[in-house]
Design an enzyme around this catalytic site. Structure first.
Site, PDB file in Angstrom:
ATOM      1  N   GLU A 234      10.982   5.422  17.309  1.00 44.19           N
ATOM      2  CA  GLU A 234      11.129   4.935  15.936  1.00 44.19           C
ATOM      3  C   GLU A 234      12.529   5.291  15.408  1.00 44.19           C
ATOM      4  OE1 GLU A 234       8.794   5.501  11.650  1.00 44.19           O
ATOM      5  OE2 GLU A 234       8.665   7.036  13.206  1.00 44.19           O
ATOM      6  N   HIS A 235      12.875   6.567  15.426  1.00 35.07           N
ATOM      7  CA  HIS A 235      14.197   7.039  15.013  1.00 35.07           C
ATOM      8  C   HIS A 235      14.925   7.616  16.232  1.00 35.07           C
ATOM      9  CE1 HIS A 235      11.445   7.713  11.516  1.00 35.07           C
ATOM     10  NE2 HIS A 235      12.401   7.064  10.888  1.00 35.07           N
TER      11      HIS A 235
ATOM     12  N   GLN B 244      10.981  15.311  11.126  1.00 31.51           N
ATOM     13  CA  GLN B 244       9.910  14.368  11.453  1.00 31.51           C
ATOM     14  C   GLN B 244       8.612  15.082  11.791  1.00 31.51           C
ATOM     15  OE1 GLN B 244      10.299  10.844  10.995  1.00 31.51           O
ATOM     16  NE2 GLN B 244      11.846  12.031   9.916  1.00 31.51           N
TER      17      GLN B 244
ATOM     18  N   ASP C  38      16.140   7.597   5.860  1.00 31.10           N
ATOM     19  CA  ASP C  38      14.846   7.614   5.185  1.00 31.10           C
ATOM     20  C   ASP C  38      14.968   7.313   3.699  1.00 31.10           C
ATOM     21  OD1 ASP C  38      12.873   7.935   7.030  1.00 31.10           O
ATOM     22  OD2 ASP C  38      12.485  10.049   6.620  1.00 31.10           O
TER      23      ASP C  38
ATOM     24  N   HIS D  41      -1.686 -40.472  19.941  1.00 33.27           N
ATOM     25  CA  HIS D  41      -0.308 -40.105  19.602  1.00 33.27           C
ATOM     26  C   HIS D  41       0.640 -41.264  19.922  1.00 33.27           C
ATOM     27  CE1 HIS D  41      -1.879 -36.083  19.268  1.00 33.27           C
ATOM     28  NE2 HIS D  41      -0.684 -35.565  19.032  1.00 33.27           N
TER      29      HIS D  41
ATOM     30  N   GLU E  53       0.430 -36.793  28.575  1.00 28.88           N
ATOM     31  CA  GLU E  53      -0.493 -35.733  28.182  1.00 28.88           C
ATOM     32  C   GLU E  53      -1.890 -36.269  27.876  1.00 28.88           C
ATOM     33  OE1 GLU E  53       1.115 -33.307  25.067  1.00 28.88           O
ATOM     34  OE2 GLU E  53       2.642 -32.434  26.378  1.00 28.88           O
TER      35      GLU E  53
ATOM     36  N   SER F   5       4.870   9.251  12.975  1.00 31.49           N
ATOM     37  CA  SER F   5       6.328   9.206  12.973  1.00 31.49           C
ATOM     38  C   SER F   5       6.906   9.805  14.251  1.00 31.49           C
ATOM     39  CB  SER F   5       6.875   9.953  11.761  1.00 31.49           C
ATOM     40  OG  SER F   5       8.262   9.737  11.629  1.00 31.49           O
TER      41      SER F   5
ATOM     42  N   TYR G 122       0.852  -1.189   0.000  1.00 34.14           N
ATOM     43  CA  TYR G 122       0.000   0.000   0.000  1.00 34.14           C
ATOM     44  C   TYR G 122       0.888   1.238   0.000  1.00 34.14           C
ATOM     45  CZ  TYR G 122      -3.782   3.228   0.989  1.00 34.14           C
ATOM     46  OH  TYR G 122      -4.685   4.261   0.890  1.00 34.14           O
TER      47      TYR G 122
ATOM     48  N   HIS H 264       6.007  15.594   9.049  1.00 31.69           N
ATOM     49  CA  HIS H 264       5.250  14.468   8.511  1.00 31.69           C
ATOM     50  C   HIS H 264       3.755  14.604   8.787  1.00 31.69           C
ATOM     51  CE1 HIS H 264       7.704  11.420   6.643  1.00 31.69           C
ATOM     52  NE2 HIS H 264       8.613  11.500   7.589  1.00 31.69           N
TER      53      HIS H 264
END
Length: 436
Positions: free
Chosen positions: A322-323, A254, A356, A415, A410, A232, A122, A257
């Site tokens: 984030e940064h 930033q 970036d 099994h 178990e 951001s 996207y 943004h």
């Protein structure tokens, strides 16, 4: 941009999950796309994007891709191509290989690595177009070996003329040739469930607005997603050795943004804090996106005063930004102490935009403090792993009783018997008969 002491600053930031009305709207869109396919996709495109399309015109043609090159500067083509080379070289180092380990008893254990078959990317078209995000999503998938990569983007990112040509050129440079002019929650639903025109994908990645984020959360499980990205963020830890002009510019990089973006300076120097505070205001007045950046700085910007650099690093680890830029004397000496940050930028020349756009590491990075437990987008996001087990007769005869013991403890007799029938066939009676 207020100056506060570390103990007075609330490091928590509420995660945006949308209003009840937004969630309900997204659920209806997703349900309608799932039920009606193209008909609903075209209806919502006209409603939200103001463009009346036919199913036949959803897909971007090769002629449109070629024409996009005529609408952008040759210098942009050179720049996006150089960036793509750097991004590809970085992500090639992340590639994994399948492996097998032959045991002395003839068994073979291993792991098989396979790429996802089809991935949807996207690309948003809101406050700004981001050709760089095309590269950051597509190239790791290509390096992983994904054979089918499809891109969706709103139909009017370039105004009434159609999709932004810079986005189309970035897609072409990255090697994407399946592109659809749809956006919003309806595009996410189309990628997840498919329509007559768009085949469903295995994973959806890429940023978007709140409706895109909510739609990704709604379809998760039917497909994989990269993350629910928040606004951001940048945090800078700097001392008196830093240049306040550099730091202010990076904070604003930033803030521009989004009005909800976060820009935080952490410093042990009150004098440096005041210098940066003044410099932010000076540069803000000259910034083309000053209204957006100003709102971000006013609401989510701050200067946090700490006693020492070490205390500042603990603040950073709690923020998990984030940064993160570390602009101090000998920044490499503090690297081992940084536990939580999506991307780490060391030194005065490692400005956030270097990451970036050009250096090579991915710029799709965890937000909202999720760097405490998650990582930037990478090649591993586009692969899947299968365990490989080839068990020899010798190994089963040797270990069968142990396997049956565990199964029966178990309460799973079926099994145990799946092992026991093989042992009996090979002439070895079950040693655990008394445990039945």
């Amino acid at each position: 941009m207020k100056i506060v002491k570390a103990q007075d600053f609330d490091l928590r930031r509420e995660v945006e999950y949308g209003s009840p009305e937004q969630n309900e709207a997204v659920r209806k869109i997703v349900a309608d796309i799932k039920k009606e396919g193209d008909a609903a996709l075209l209806r919502y495109t006209e409603k939200f994007d103001g463009m009346k399309l036919e199913a036949a015109s959803l897909r971007v043609t090769q002629e449109e891709l070629h024409a996009a090159y005529e609408q952008v500067e040759p210098s942009f083509v050179e720049a996006i191509s150089a960036a793509a080379d750097n991004i590809r070289a970085f992500h090639m180092k992340q590639k994994r290989n399948s492996w097998m380990d032959l045991q002395p008893d003839g068994s073979l254990l291993g792991q098989v690595i396979r790429p996802l078959h089809r991935v949807g990317v996207y690309v948003p078209g809101g406050k700004a177009a981001y050709p760089s995000s095309v590269l950051m999503n597509v190239i790791p998938a290509q390096v992983a070996g994904v054979p089918e990569i499809v891109m969706v983007t709103p139909p009017a990112t370039g105004g009434k003329a159609g999709i932004d040509p810079y986005i189309l050129v970035a897609a072409a440079e990255a090697g994407v040739n399946e592109i659809y002019r749809v956006g919003g929650a309806q595009a996410i639903a189309a990628l997840a469930y498919g329509t007559e025109s768009i085949a469903p994908v295995d994973k959806i990645c890429g940023p978007g607005n709140i409706y895109v984020a909510l739609a990704k959360r709604e379809v998760f499980g039917a497909v994989d997603i990269d993350s629910i990205a928040g606004p951001s963020e940048i945090a800078v830890l700097a001392d008196d050795s830093a240049d306040p002009v550099y730091v202010a510019a990076d904070l604003l990089s930033q803030a521009e943004h989004d009005e909800m973006a976060s820009a935080i300076l952490v410093t042990p120097s009150e004098q440096f804090a005041k210098a940066c505070q003044a410099e932010v205001q000076r540069q803000l007045a000259e910034l083309p996106r000053r209204d957006i950046a100003g709102a971000s700085i006013e609401q989510y910007g701050a200067v946090i005063l700490v006693g020492t650099i070490e205390e500042g690093i603990e603040v950073i680890n709690r923020l998990a930004p984030e940064h993160f830029e570390l602009i101090v004397d000998n920044p490499m000496g503090y690297l081992a102490s940084i536990r939580n940050a999506g991307a780490i930028f060391l030194g005065p020349y490692s400005s956030e935009p270097v990451g970036d756009y050009f250096a090579g590491p991915n710029h799709i990075i965890p937000t909202n403090g999720t760097a405490r437990f998650s990582s930037p987008v990478e090649v591993d996001d586009f692969i899947k792993k299968s365990s490989l087990i080839y068990y020899s007769k010798e190994a089963l005869l040797s270990n069968g009783d142990t396997i049956m013991e565990l199964a029966r403890r178990e309460g799973l007799e079926g099994h145990a018997r799946a092992i026991e029938v093989r042992l009996l066939k090979e002439g070895k009676a079950g040693a655990n008969d008394d445990n039945k």
